[in-house]
Design a protein around this motif. Structure first.
Motif, PDB file in Angstrom:
ATOM      1  N   GLY A  46       0.800  -1.215   0.000  1.00  0.00           N
ATOM      2  CA  GLY A  46       0.000   0.000   0.000  1.00  0.00           C
ATOM      3  C   GLY A  46       0.835   1.268   0.000  1.00  0.00           C
ATOM      4  O   GLY A  46       0.361   2.319  -0.403  1.00  0.00           O
ATOM      5  N   ALA A  47       2.087   1.174   0.461  1.00  0.00           N
ATOM      6  CA  ALA A  47       2.966   2.336   0.394  1.00  0.00           C
ATOM      7  C   ALA A  47       3.283   2.624  -1.069  1.00  0.00           C
ATOM      8  O   ALA A  47       3.296   1.720  -1.904  1.00  0.00           O
ATOM      9  N   TYR A  48       3.539   3.886  -1.385  1.00  0.00           N
ATOM     10  CA  TYR A  48       3.781   4.226  -2.787  1.00  0.00           C
ATOM     11  C   TYR A  48       4.942   3.438  -3.367  1.00  0.00           C
ATOM     12  O   TYR A  48       4.922   3.068  -4.545  1.00  0.00           O
ATOM     13  N   THR A  49       5.964   3.148  -2.559  1.00  0.00           N
ATOM     14  CA  THR A  49       7.112   2.413  -3.087  1.00  0.00           C
ATOM     15  C   THR A  49       6.710   0.992  -3.487  1.00  0.00           C
ATOM     16  O   THR A  49       7.118   0.495  -4.530  1.00  0.00           O
ATOM     17  N   SER A  50       5.899   0.360  -2.680  1.00  0.00           N
ATOM     18  CA  SER A  50       5.439  -0.992  -2.987  1.00  0.00           C
ATOM     19  C   SER A  50       4.533  -0.982  -4.212  1.00  0.00           C
ATOM     20  O   SER A  50       4.680  -1.795  -5.124  1.00  0.00           O
ATOM     21  N   LYS A  51       3.581  -0.064  -4.240  1.00  0.00           N
ATOM     22  CA  LYS A  51       2.657   0.013  -5.382  1.00  0.00           C
ATOM     23  C   LYS A  51       3.424   0.266  -6.679  1.00  0.00           C
ATOM     24  O   LYS A  51       3.145  -0.332  -7.704  1.00  0.00           O
ATOM     25  N   TYR A  52       4.421   1.146  -6.615  1.00  0.00           N
ATOM     26  CA  TYR A  52       5.211   1.455  -7.803  1.00  0.00           C
ATOM     27  C   TYR A  52       5.899   0.195  -8.341  1.00  0.00           C
ATOM     28  O   TYR A  52       5.897  -0.050  -9.544  1.00  0.00           O
ATOM     29  N   VAL A  53       6.486  -0.605  -7.454  1.00  0.00           N
ATOM     30  CA  VAL A  53       7.176  -1.822  -7.884  1.00  0.00           C
ATOM     31  C   VAL A  53       6.194  -2.780  -8.546  1.00  0.00           C
ATOM     32  O   VAL A  53       6.447  -3.285  -9.640  1.00  0.00           O
ATOM     33  N   TRP A  54       5.057  -3.052  -7.893  1.00  0.00           N
ATOM     34  CA  TRP A  54       4.098  -4.012  -8.463  1.00  0.00           C
ATOM     35  C   TRP A  54       3.485  -3.494  -9.759  1.00  0.00           C
ATOM     36  O   TRP A  54       3.268  -4.266 -10.698  1.00  0.00           O
ATOM     37  N   ASP A  55       3.225  -2.187  -9.855  1.00  0.00           N
ATOM     38  CA  ASP A  55       2.728  -1.619 -11.115  1.00  0.00           C
ATOM     39  C   ASP A  55       3.761  -1.800 -12.223  1.00  0.00           C
ATOM     40  O   ASP A  55       3.424  -2.149 -13.357  1.00  0.00           O
ATOM     41  N   GLU A  56       5.019  -1.558 -11.910  1.00  0.00           N
ATOM     42  CA  GLU A  56       6.093  -1.684 -12.910  1.00  0.00           C
ATOM     43  C   GLU A  56       6.250  -3.132 -13.371  1.00  0.00           C
ATOM     44  O   GLU A  56       6.398  -3.407 -14.567  1.00  0.00           O
ATOM     45  N   LEU A  57       6.234  -4.078 -12.433  1.00  0.00           N
ATOM     46  CA  LEU A  57       6.366  -5.487 -12.807  1.00  0.00           C
ATOM     47  C   LEU A  57       5.193  -5.931 -13.688  1.00  0.00           C
ATOM     48  O   LEU A  57       5.379  -6.689 -14.641  1.00  0.00           O
ATOM     49  N   ALA A  58       4.009  -5.456 -13.381  1.00  0.00           N
ATOM     50  CA  ALA A  58       2.830  -5.801 -14.194  1.00  0.00           C
ATOM     51  C   ALA A  58       2.944  -5.178 -15.578  1.00  0.00           C
ATOM     52  O   ALA A  58       2.672  -5.834 -16.587  1.00  0.00           O
ATOM     53  N   GLU A  59       3.355  -3.918 -15.640  1.00  0.00           N
ATOM     54  CA  GLU A  59       3.495  -3.237 -16.922  1.00  0.00           C
ATOM     55  C   GLU A  59       4.542  -3.921 -17.811  1.00  0.00           C
ATOM     56  O   GLU A  59       4.397  -3.993 -19.028  1.00  0.00           O
ATOM     57  N   ARG A  60       5.580  -4.455 -17.198  1.00  0.00           N
ATOM     58  CA  ARG A  60       6.640  -5.139 -17.933  1.00  0.00           C
ATOM     59  C   ARG A  60       6.314  -6.611 -18.215  1.00  0.00           C
ATOM     60  O   ARG A  60       7.128  -7.329 -18.775  1.00  0.00           O
ATOM     61  N   ASP A  61       5.147  -7.062 -17.782  1.00  0.00           N
ATOM     62  CA  ASP A  61       4.683  -8.441 -18.017  1.00  0.00           C
ATOM     63  C   ASP A  61       5.611  -9.503 -17.424  1.00  0.00           C
ATOM     64  O   ASP A  61       5.743 -10.591 -17.970  1.00  0.00           O
ATOM     65  N   TRP A  62       6.234  -9.212 -16.310  1.00  0.00           N
ATOM     66  CA  TRP A  62       7.073 -10.226 -15.678  1.00  0.00           C
ATOM     67  C   TRP A  62       6.270 -11.466 -15.336  1.00  0.00           C
ATOM     68  O   TRP A  62       6.783 -12.566 -15.354  1.00  0.00           O
ATOM     69  N   PHE A  63       4.990 -11.292 -15.052  1.00  0.00           N
ATOM     70  CA  PHE A  63       4.151 -12.421 -14.656  1.00  0.00           C
ATOM     71  C   PHE A  63       3.974 -13.422 -15.794  1.00  0.00           C
ATOM     72  O   PHE A  63       3.795 -14.603 -15.554  1.00  0.00           O
TER      73      PHE A  63
ATOM     74  N   SER B 275      -4.899  -8.264   1.013  1.00  0.00           N
ATOM     75  CA  SER B 275      -6.129  -8.563   0.284  1.00  0.00           C
ATOM     76  C   SER B 275      -6.780  -7.281  -0.237  1.00  0.00           C
ATOM     77  O   SER B 275      -7.222  -7.218  -1.387  1.00  0.00           O
ATOM     78  N   ALA B 276      -6.830  -6.240   0.595  1.00  0.00           N
ATOM     79  CA  ALA B 276      -7.394  -4.958   0.164  1.00  0.00           C
ATOM     80  C   ALA B 276      -6.578  -4.361  -0.981  1.00  0.00           C
ATOM     81  O   ALA B 276      -7.137  -3.838  -1.952  1.00  0.00           O
ATOM     82  N   PHE B 277      -5.248  -4.452  -0.888  1.00  0.00           N
ATOM     83  CA  PHE B 277      -4.375  -3.948  -1.950  1.00  0.00           C
ATOM     84  C   PHE B 277      -4.647  -4.682  -3.262  1.00  0.00           C
ATOM     85  O   PHE B 277      -4.763  -4.074  -4.328  1.00  0.00           O
ATOM     86  N   LEU B 278      -4.762  -6.003  -3.175  1.00  0.00           N
ATOM     87  CA  LEU B 278      -5.013  -6.791  -4.382  1.00  0.00           C
ATOM     88  C   LEU B 278      -6.391  -6.497  -4.960  1.00  0.00           C
ATOM     89  O   LEU B 278      -6.572  -6.496  -6.177  1.00  0.00           O
ATOM     90  N   ASP B 279      -7.373  -6.237  -4.095  1.00  0.00           N
ATOM     91  CA  ASP B 279      -8.708  -5.875  -4.571  1.00  0.00           C
ATOM     92  C   ASP B 279      -8.693  -4.548  -5.320  1.00  0.00           C
ATOM     93  O   ASP B 279      -9.453  -4.356  -6.267  1.00  0.00           O
TER      94      ASP B 279
ATOM     95  N   ASP C 284      -5.184  -4.501 -10.161  1.00  0.00           N
ATOM     96  CA  ASP C 284      -5.404  -5.662 -11.021  1.00  0.00           C
ATOM     97  C   ASP C 284      -4.071  -6.289 -11.412  1.00  0.00           C
ATOM     98  O   ASP C 284      -3.617  -6.145 -12.543  1.00  0.00           O
ATOM     99  N   HIS C 285      -3.425  -6.954 -10.433  1.00  0.00           N
ATOM    100  CA  HIS C 285      -2.147  -7.603 -10.680  1.00  0.00           C
ATOM    101  C   HIS C 285      -2.263  -9.101 -10.415  1.00  0.00           C
ATOM    102  O   HIS C 285      -2.820  -9.501  -9.398  1.00  0.00           O
ATOM    103  N   PRO C 286      -1.724  -9.909 -11.282  1.00  0.00           N
ATOM    104  CA  PRO C 286      -1.829 -11.372 -11.121  1.00  0.00           C
ATOM    105  C   PRO C 286      -0.716 -11.958 -10.246  1.00  0.00           C
ATOM    106  O   PRO C 286       0.083 -12.759 -10.702  1.00  0.00           O
ATOM    107  N   PHE C 287      -0.656 -11.556  -8.997  1.00  0.00           N
ATOM    108  CA  PHE C 287       0.400 -12.068  -8.138  1.00  0.00           C
ATOM    109  C   PHE C 287      -0.167 -12.409  -6.770  1.00  0.00           C
ATOM    110  O   PHE C 287      -1.285 -12.054  -6.438  1.00  0.00           O
ATOM    111  N   ALA C 288       0.629 -13.121  -6.012  1.00  0.00           N
ATOM    112  CA  ALA C 288       0.303 -13.452  -4.633  1.00  0.00           C
ATOM    113  C   ALA C 288       1.414 -12.894  -3.748  1.00  0.00           C
ATOM    114  O   ALA C 288       2.561 -12.773  -4.181  1.00  0.00           O
ATOM    115  N   VAL C 289       1.052 -12.560  -2.513  1.00  0.00           N
ATOM    116  CA  VAL C 289       2.010 -11.939  -1.597  1.00  0.00           C
ATOM    117  C   VAL C 289       1.942 -12.644  -0.244  1.00  0.00           C
ATOM    118  O   VAL C 289       0.847 -12.816   0.307  1.00  0.00           O
TER     119      VAL C 289
END
Length: 171
Positions: free
Chosen positions: A58-75, A93-97, A100-105
């Motif tokens: 939920g912190a901006y640093t975490s969101k930025y990383v997951w957004d970047e990984l999704a944008e780069r299609d690492w999944f 769970s709230a963050f994932l809701d 829209d990222h296909p990952f588990a944490v």
């Protein structure tokens, strides 16, 4: 943009190439449910796994990383990617809701796993509050570290282009 100081970390004591990554069991949270899973079971089930430690979910640093990984299609280009955050399953769970990222944490609210990996970041001015440093580990099915990157300062984001080449994730 928030005003913050860059913090240099002491050297990490994290597992390196060829070493065995510490195993752990924590709730693994997806967009549908969570259950206790061990890292060794996840890696054995899925093959080569990229384990991404981020700041508190939920912190901006975490969101930025997951957004970047999704944008780069690492999944789509890796066998499996899982995250770990010093957060509760409810927060993850709230963050994932909300995203829209296909990952588990993995949820590790006490930040014990970061301690086992030698990558704890104690938050300034908050006694007893810590989170993991940004870090990325590539793990073989037997938990051998194939490659790793660990932040040297806060905030520092993974060098995505370099890691894509090192991890064999080129598009």
């Amino acid at each position: 943009m928030p005003d913050f100081d860059v913090i240099d970390f002491d050297a990490a004591d994290s597992p390196g190439r060829g070493e065995t990554a510490p195993d752990f069991t924590r709730p693994l949270v997806t967009d549908e449910f969570w259950e206790d899973r061990s890292l060794s079971d996840v890696v054995a089930d899925e093959g080569r796994t990229i384990l991404v430690f981020t700041s508190m979910i939920g912190a901006y640093t975490s969101k930025y990383v997951w957004d970047e990984l999704a944008e780069r299609d690492w999944f789509d280009r890796a066998d499996r990617i899982v995250g770990l955050s010093a957060a509760t399953p409810y927060a993850i769970s709230a963050f994932l809701d909300d995203n829209d990222h296909p990952f588990a944490v993995f949820a590790d609210p006490a930040n014990d796993v970061a301690g086992e990996y030698g990558i704890v970041h104690d938050l300034d001015g908050m006694e007893g509050i810590s989170e993991p440093r940004m870090a990325v580990f590539v793990l073989e099915p037997d938990l051998t570290v194939a490659d790793a990157w660990v932040a040297d300062e806060w905030p520092e984001f993974p060098p995505y282009d370099d890691l894509e080449e090192r991890f064999g994730l080129e598009a």
